[in-house]
Scaffold this active site. Structure first.
Site, PDB file in Angstrom:
ATOM      1  N   CYS A  26       0.852  -1.010  -0.300  1.00  0.00           N
ATOM      2  CA  CYS A  26      -0.038  -0.068  -0.121  1.00  0.00           C
ATOM      3  C   CYS A  26       0.824   1.277   0.008  1.00  0.00           C
ATOM      4  CB  CYS A  26      -0.872  -0.024   1.137  1.00  0.00           C
ATOM      5  SG  CYS A  26      -2.021  -1.275   1.239  1.00  0.00           S
TER       6      CYS A  26
HETATM    7  C1  LIG Z   1     -12.535  -5.294   5.983  1.00  0.00           C
HETATM    8  C2  LIG Z   1     -13.572  -4.452   6.778  1.00  0.00           C
HETATM    9  C3  LIG Z   1     -14.279  -3.451   5.822  1.00  0.00           C
HETATM   10  C4  LIG Z   1     -14.579  -5.200   7.358  1.00  0.00           C
HETATM   11  O1  LIG Z   1     -15.366  -4.674   7.840  1.00  0.00           O
HETATM   12  P1  LIG Z   1     -15.823  -4.905   9.633  1.00  0.00           P
HETATM   13  O2  LIG Z   1     -17.018  -4.199  10.078  1.00  0.00           O
HETATM   14  O3  LIG Z   1     -14.564  -5.384  10.404  1.00  0.00           O
HETATM   15  O4  LIG Z   1     -16.580  -6.489   9.158  1.00  0.00           O
HETATM   16  P2  LIG Z   1     -16.643  -7.877  10.053  1.00  0.00           P
HETATM   17  O5  LIG Z   1     -15.604  -8.823   9.150  1.00  0.00           O
HETATM   18  O6  LIG Z   1     -16.302  -7.464  11.213  1.00  0.00           O
HETATM   19  O7  LIG Z   1     -17.902  -8.184   9.898  1.00  0.00           O
HETATM   20  C5  LIG Z   1     -19.172  -7.586  10.501  1.00  0.00           C
HETATM   21  C6  LIG Z   1     -20.538  -8.294  10.198  1.00  0.00           C
HETATM   22  O8  LIG Z   1     -20.694  -8.347   8.861  1.00  0.00           O
HETATM   23  C7  LIG Z   1     -20.885  -9.432   8.305  1.00  0.00           C
HETATM   24  N1  LIG Z   1     -20.042  -9.373   6.725  1.00  0.00           N
HETATM   25  C8  LIG Z   1     -18.934  -9.316   6.617  1.00  0.00           C
HETATM   26  N2  LIG Z   1     -18.389  -9.129   5.313  1.00  0.00           N
HETATM   27  C9  LIG Z   1     -19.849  -9.067   4.751  1.00  0.00           C
HETATM   28  C10 LIG Z   1     -20.159  -8.987   3.380  1.00  0.00           C
HETATM   29  N3  LIG Z   1     -19.228  -8.830   2.260  1.00  0.00           N
HETATM   30  N4  LIG Z   1     -21.535  -8.959   3.103  1.00  0.00           N
HETATM   31  C11 LIG Z   1     -22.228  -8.990   3.889  1.00  0.00           C
HETATM   32  N5  LIG Z   1     -22.056  -9.022   5.202  1.00  0.00           N
HETATM   33  C12 LIG Z   1     -20.639  -9.258   5.769  1.00  0.00           C
HETATM   34  C13 LIG Z   1     -19.870 -10.257   9.197  1.00  0.00           C
HETATM   35  O9  LIG Z   1     -20.517 -11.685   9.195  1.00  0.00           O
HETATM   36  C14 LIG Z   1     -20.479  -9.706  10.307  1.00  0.00           C
HETATM   37  O10 LIG Z   1     -21.615 -10.078  10.947  1.00  0.00           O
HETATM   38  P3  LIG Z   1     -21.781 -10.546  12.289  1.00  0.00           P
HETATM   39  O11 LIG Z   1     -21.641  -9.206  13.204  1.00  0.00           O
HETATM   40  O12 LIG Z   1     -23.335 -11.075  12.394  1.00  0.00           O
HETATM   41  O13 LIG Z   1     -20.975 -11.412  12.720  1.00  0.00           O
HETATM   42  C15 LIG Z   1     -12.967  -3.612   7.811  1.00  0.00           C
HETATM   43  O14 LIG Z   1     -12.506  -4.646   8.798  1.00  0.00           O
HETATM   44  C16 LIG Z   1     -11.941  -2.871   7.594  1.00  0.00           C
HETATM   45  O15 LIG Z   1     -11.993  -1.687   6.983  1.00  0.00           O
HETATM   46  N6  LIG Z   1     -10.451  -2.943   8.020  1.00  0.00           N
HETATM   47  C17 LIG Z   1      -9.708  -2.316   7.418  1.00  0.00           C
HETATM   48  C18 LIG Z   1      -8.474  -2.865   6.790  1.00  0.00           C
HETATM   49  C19 LIG Z   1      -8.651  -2.776   5.214  1.00  0.00           C
HETATM   50  O16 LIG Z   1      -9.484  -2.057   4.648  1.00  0.00           O
HETATM   51  N7  LIG Z   1      -7.700  -3.272   4.510  1.00  0.00           N
HETATM   52  C20 LIG Z   1      -7.634  -3.232   3.189  1.00  0.00           C
HETATM   53  C21 LIG Z   1      -6.096  -3.479   2.692  1.00  0.00           C
HETATM   54  S1  LIG Z   1      -5.107  -2.136   3.365  1.00  0.00           S
END
Ligand SMILES: CC(C)(COP(=O)(O)OP(=O)(O)OC[C@H]1O[C@@H](n2cnc3c(N)ncnc32)[C@H](O)[C@@H]1OP(=O)(O)O)[C@@H](O)C(=O)NCCC(=O)NCCS
Length: 378
Positions: free
Chosen positions: A161
């Site tokens: 990145c």
């Molecule tokens: C990746 C990212 C967007 C995921 O978001 P999050 O809020 O952490 O999501 P989670 O994986 O914890 O999931 C939250 C809920 O949504 C659901 N969910 C996850 N992905 C989903 C999808 N694609 N569609 C629908 N639901 C989804 C999960 O099952 C979970 O449900 P639950 O609460 O019933 O268990 C987030 O962690 C993030 O922004 N991380 C930063 C890192 C990044 O962006 N890196 C990129 C490369 S540097």
């Protein structure tokens, strides 16, 4: 580590190349869900027996809310949405044809050269810096150099990145040291081949794009929208929470070179929690090193991985919510383009600043790696 001198190098031009194909969240989720249904049907017995986990279904609403992404560009759309394939279908080119990544690099490079008013004869060095190169050697940068008719030298860099900002750091140092008068730094982010389109948690994250930047000596700059580079600052800290194990040693490991762990995978929550505070501290320290207050910074061209990361980081830095003008977001249109995000933001939103206005370009992500430049409109 920071470096700070009387400005000797400027950013005098930028270029952005965008593929012609777009994939919306709705299209992506429809194909993923179709694939997941089929997988679950095929493995119904094992899933019922607890021997396999069912694939969860995705939703376009979740993607937009969790990431800020509405669509992404794809270099080649064919194959990505095909449930029998779930990866782009990019025909292999012969050795005597311009490679895909060099081609998109050249497209962005030509735009940056036009923007800066530079010809091949003005440029001494080409850096191609991105999350992946499509081969190890010869360097993509040397192929680009050849295609553009540039003398001097070129080399590739991989810093995930932070590849784009770290390349600008190298360009700045080369110009400041006098080893090059003018450097072309390019980020052909061909991300789609490394995305696991069968993974609901990451299939939406990436988009393809190429950016290019001209860094040259202050005294040769003729561009009407140039920025002094006041200083650069970089920081890395090892983490496996964003990782791809793709590499040439897989052949000797007797493992599937395209197995799931060879593609992009992450612990998104950990990344969020660990990278945000690092990025905030890094930018605050860099700005202060140059004698500026946070309020002196007119614009923050931030890495674009996730809207909630950007809102948190800019909000903590400013002590209030940042406006679009203060910290522009391009994620909705471009998604995460690996290292190119902060430079897309810079490319699209730098012409309106006034001479003397200060801004910060900053990337943060895998490595972990953070790279920033404090710049001032001339
Ligand atoms: C990746 C990212 C967007 C995921 O978001 P999050 O809020 O952490 O999501 P989670 O994986 O914890 O999931 C939250 C809920 O949504 C659901 N969910 C996850 N992905 C989903 C999808 N694609 N569609 C629908 N639901 C989804 C999960 O099952 C979970 O449900 P639950 O609460 O019933 O268990 C987030 O962690 C993030 O922004 N991380 C930063 C890192 C990044 O962006 N890196 C990129 C490369 S540097």
């Amino acid at each position: 580590m920071s470096s700070s001198t009387i400005p000797t190098a400027v950013i005098s031009g930028t270029g952005l190349w965008t593929p012609e194909h777009i994939i919306t969240n709705e299209e992506l989720v429809a194909s993923y869900n179709q694939w997941a249904h089929r997988y679950n049907d095929q493995h119904a017995r094992a899933i019922a027996a607890g021997e396999r986990e069912a694939k969860p279904l995705g939703s376009a609403e979740f993607i937009e809310k969790a990431s800020g992404i509405k669509q992404r560009y794809a270099y080649i759309k064919d194959g990505i949405l095909d449930v029998d394939r779930m990866r782009p279908a990019i025909p292999e080119r012969p050795d005597d044809a311009l490679s895909d990544q060099a081609e998109i690099a050249v497209n962005a490079a030509r735009r940056a050269m036009d923007d800066a008013g530079k010809t091949a004869a003005d440029i001494d060095a080409v850096i191609v810096s991105c999350a992946y190169t499509q081969r190890s050697y010869p360097a993509i940068a040397i192929e680009v150099q050849h295609e553009l008719g540039i003398e001097g030298f070129g080399f590739d860099m991989l810093v995930a990145c932070s590849a784009a900002t770290f390349a600008l750091h190298r360009a700045y140092e080369m110009v400041a040291a006098g080893t090059a008068r003018c450097v072309l730094a390019i980020n052909p982010e061909l991300t789609s081949p490394q995305v696991n389109y069968c993974d609901r948690d990451s299939h939406f994250i990436f988009g393809d794009v190429a950016t290019a930047t001209i860094v040259e000596r202050t005294d040769t700059c003729t561009s009407s929208h140039s920025y002094d580079i006041l200083g650069t600052s970089a920081q890395t800290q090892f983490s496996s929470h964003v990782r791809s194990n793709f590499g040439y040693v897989s052949r000797a490991n007797d493992v599937d070179p395209f197995g799931i762990d060879k593609l992009f995978h992450q612990n998104g929550r950990r990344v969020f929690k660990e990278v945000c505070p690092m990025a905030i501290r890094h930018m605050a320290a860099h700005v202060s090193h140059h004698g500026f207050e946070i309020a002196d910074v007119k614009r923050w061209w931030l890495h674009q991985a996730n809207i909630n990361m950007n809102l948190l980081i800019s909000g903590k830095l400013l002590g209030r919510e940042a406006s679009f003008e203060e910290a522009p977001i391009v994620l909705d249109r471009y998604a995460n383009t690996a290292s190119a995000g902060s430079l897309i933001a810079f490319h699209l939103y730098h012409q309106d600043l006034e001479p003397g206005d200060v801004g910060v370009i900053c990337s943060f992500g895998a490595g972990y790696s953070i790279g920033s430049l404090v710049v001032r409109k001339r």
